[in-house]
Design an enzyme around this catalytic site. Structure first.
Site, PDB file in Angstrom:
ATOM      1  N   CYS A  71      -6.264  -3.720   6.961  1.00 43.24           N
ATOM      2  CA  CYS A  71      -7.501  -2.936   6.930  1.00 43.24           C
ATOM      3  C   CYS A  71      -8.610  -3.593   6.133  1.00 43.24           C
ATOM      4  CB  CYS A  71      -7.227  -1.527   6.414  1.00 43.24           C
ATOM      5  SG  CYS A  71      -6.724  -1.437   4.683  1.00 43.24           S
ATOM      6  N   CYS A 113       0.832  -1.201   0.000  1.00 41.00           N
ATOM      7  CA  CYS A 113       0.000   0.000   0.000  1.00 41.00           C
ATOM      8  C   CYS A 113       0.868   1.254   0.000  1.00 41.00           C
ATOM      9  CB  CYS A 113      -0.937  -0.016   1.201  1.00 41.00           C
ATOM     10  SG  CYS A 113      -2.116   1.346   1.225  1.00 41.00           S
TER      11      CYS A 113
END
EC number: 2.8.1.13
Length: 365
Positions: free
Chosen positions: A199, A101
């Site tokens: 997440c 990410c």
């Protein structure tokens, strides 16, 4: 400078944005919406990109008197992070989605849009430092001063272009002082806990998530001699160094615990052995990223293979043209998996310098 403050909704990014404002920069806050499914990450408070985090980020920006926007990067996040995570596990790798990410979304994609809109830099709350050499050349990425929070490892996967456009205002401060500064500024996130979960897997059940997306791909668990111990549902259920959840009925002959020592996705074979069998002395890595000119040819340096792991000194042979490096470790490491990042450091009294990184593709004992 005109800077884009990446607002995660946490205390670190809040103080980073505050310091950028205090330094006289023209600051605009942006929070990244990364989920395509409102029933997962968007409603969870366990991750780093939930609806609650977006609201916290907005409140900080309102307090600072700076503009705030939410940018939808959910399509790129799914393609570059979630799909990559699934595909990597399916071929027997153990990826780190947070590093991915950082590499693909929080810096590359954010900078791409930011620069197109006329911003000069991105400011984040990462615990790392950028220092300028005496000759005025490109800045060096160094460890943050707080050894318990240093995040230089997760930034080691960036390219030189991203680093040139980054600011890390909290890297020279320890975490307790950051919380004190946030409290003094009146930020509601001053005591907000740090987030550690993946997440897009808010319930923390990685095996269930992977099983849903990969499906059944049966294979066999074997010992070091090749003796078949039991069938399994897929290599995505395992990672190198894993001990729990092996569900092997017959105990080892010597009574010692078993660990996953190798994963062969092509044959579906998962090999188990003792802790001693986990030790490796050589790392092969590809997909290299270069952050310092010293990362070339034959060098002596240190390598870190986990975000919160220690370092080991090594002799590195780096071939930039072939996009490949071999690291001969001066002491063995345990539980090193394909897909992990190997980040190289040059020891320095003013803070270890990040040389660059590679993705581990093979190890030798």
């Amino acid at each position: 400078m005109r800077v884009l403050a990446a607002m995660s909704g946490g205390v670190d990014s809040a103080v980073a944005a505050s310091r950028a404002v205090a330094a006289g920069h023209e600051v605009v806050g942006v929070h990244l919406a990364l989920s395509q499914d409102p029933q997962t990450v968007r409603e969870s408070s366990r991750g780093c990109c939930s609806l609650e985090d977006s609201a916290d980020a907005r409140r900080v920006c309102d307090k600072l008197g700076i503009p705030f926007y939410v940018w939808d990067f959910s399509d790129r996040f799914k393609e570059d992070v979630i799909d990559n995570f699934i595909d990597s596990y399916a071929i027997g790798e153990t990826p780190n989605p947070c590093l991915r990410c950082n590499e693909k979304i929080k810096f590359a994609a954010l900078l791409e849009r930011g620069i197109a809109l006329g911003f000069d830099a991105v400011v984040t709350g990462h615990y790392a430092r950028l220092t300028q050499p005496a000759d005025g050349g490109d800045g060096y990425l160094r460890r943050g001063v707080d050894p318990n929070k240093d995040q230089s490892y997760v930034l080691g996967v960036l390219g030189a272009h991203e680093i040139e456009h980054c600011m890390f205002p909290v890297g020279d401060t320890i975490k307790p002082e950051i919380r004190e500064e946030a409290s003094a500024a009146g930020f509601s996130v001053a005591k907000k806990p740090d987030s550690y979960d993946i997440c897009f897997i808010p319930d923390g059940n990685t095996q269930a998530f992977l099983g849903k997306h990969i499906g059944m791909r049966p294979g066999m668990i074997v010992d070091q001699e090749g003796t078949q111990l039991r069938e399994h549902a897929g290599v995505h259920e395992f990672t190198i160094g894993q001990r729990k959840g092996l569900d092997i009925k017959a105990p080892a002959a010597d009574g010692r615990p078993r660990y996953v020592t190798d994963i062969d996705a092509k044959t579906g074979t998962v090999t188990v052995g003792t802790r001693e069998n986990l030790k490796i002395s050589t790392i092969h890595a590809d997909r290299l990223k270069f952050l310092h000119p010293a990362m070339d040819g034959q060098i002596d340096c240190e390598v870190q293979v986990r975000a919160h792991g220690g370092v080991v000194s090594c002799s590195a042979t780096i071939d930039r043209d072939a996009d490949f490096m071999v690291l001969n470790l001066n002491e063995p490491l345990q539980g090193v998996a394909r897909g992990q990042a190997a980040v190289l450091y040059l020891p320095d009294a003013d803070g270890d310098i990040v040389l660059g990184s590679g993705t581990i593709c093979h190890t030798e004992s």
